[in-house]
Design an enzyme around this catalytic site. Sequence first.
Site, PDB file in Angstrom:
ATOM      1  N   ARG A 184       0.823  -1.204   0.000  1.00 42.62           N
ATOM      2  CA  ARG A 184       0.000   0.000   0.000  1.00 42.62           C
ATOM      3  C   ARG A 184       0.859   1.256   0.000  1.00 42.62           C
ATOM      4  O   ARG A 184       0.622   2.200  -0.712  1.00 42.62           O
ATOM      5  CB  ARG A 184      -0.919   0.021   1.225  1.00 42.62           C
ATOM      6  CG  ARG A 184      -2.075  -0.948   1.127  1.00 42.62           C
ATOM      7  CD  ARG A 184      -2.752  -1.129   2.438  1.00 42.62           C
ATOM      8  NE  ARG A 184      -1.830  -1.706   3.408  1.00 42.62           N
ATOM      9  CZ  ARG A 184      -2.180  -2.190   4.575  1.00 42.62           C
ATOM     10  NH1 ARG A 184      -3.432  -2.137   4.952  1.00 42.62           N
ATOM     11  NH2 ARG A 184      -1.288  -2.713   5.386  1.00 42.62           N
TER      12      ARG A 184
ATOM     13  N   SER B  31      -8.028  -4.002   7.067  1.00 39.19           N
ATOM     14  CA  SER B  31      -9.114  -4.611   7.848  1.00 39.19           C
ATOM     15  C   SER B  31      -9.231  -3.909   9.197  1.00 39.19           C
ATOM     16  O   SER B  31     -10.342  -3.684   9.703  1.00 39.19           O
ATOM     17  CB  SER B  31      -8.840  -6.102   8.074  1.00 39.19           C
ATOM     18  OG  SER B  31      -8.704  -6.760   6.845  1.00 39.19           O
TER      19      SER B  31
END
Length: 162
Positions: free
Chosen positions: A89, A127
């Site tokens: 990311r 998450s």
Amino acid sequence: MIAIYPGSFDPITLGHLDLIERGCRLFEQVIVAVLQNPNKAPMFTVQERLEQIRRSTLHLPNLEVDFFDGLTVNYAQMRRAQVLLRGLRAVSDFEAELQMAHINKTLSDQIETVFLATSNEYSFLSSSVVKEIARFGGPIDHLVPQHVALDIYRCHAKTHPT
Ligand code: PNS
């Protein structure tokens, strides 16, 4: 070529899904492998996570969803996979991911880690962030598949009844 996409997926996010879809375009077969980790206290059981991933990926014919415990490279060898797929990311992911890739290489020289850059719109997503937002009643429908958002709200309602 078979690629394993290992992870916790507690729960699957749209960022994971994006990576899975792109992996399925690159490899003959992709196996999403959920780690059964006794050290973590997950929001969802492994069975629930498998179901969430399966429901989110019905449109991908070359995808399999499975779980494993122990070392990822052992699982990959058992499944005759040549690649471990991971998403990057931001720079903050890089150090831990590089360390993991190097360690896995020392454990099995036959298995390569392939990194895909996460799509821009999901570069902030994890998450944990989803669970954090849900904990404080914020919107998560733009971050996870709709049925997963419902699972999270349901799980929350159970632990925090009004
Ligand atoms: O979704 P996550 O929590 O970032 O996934 C991490 C995962 C499951 C890929 C990693 O913890 C892992 O591979 N665990 C299995 C144990 C193992 O193989 N360890 C050696 C590499 S450090």
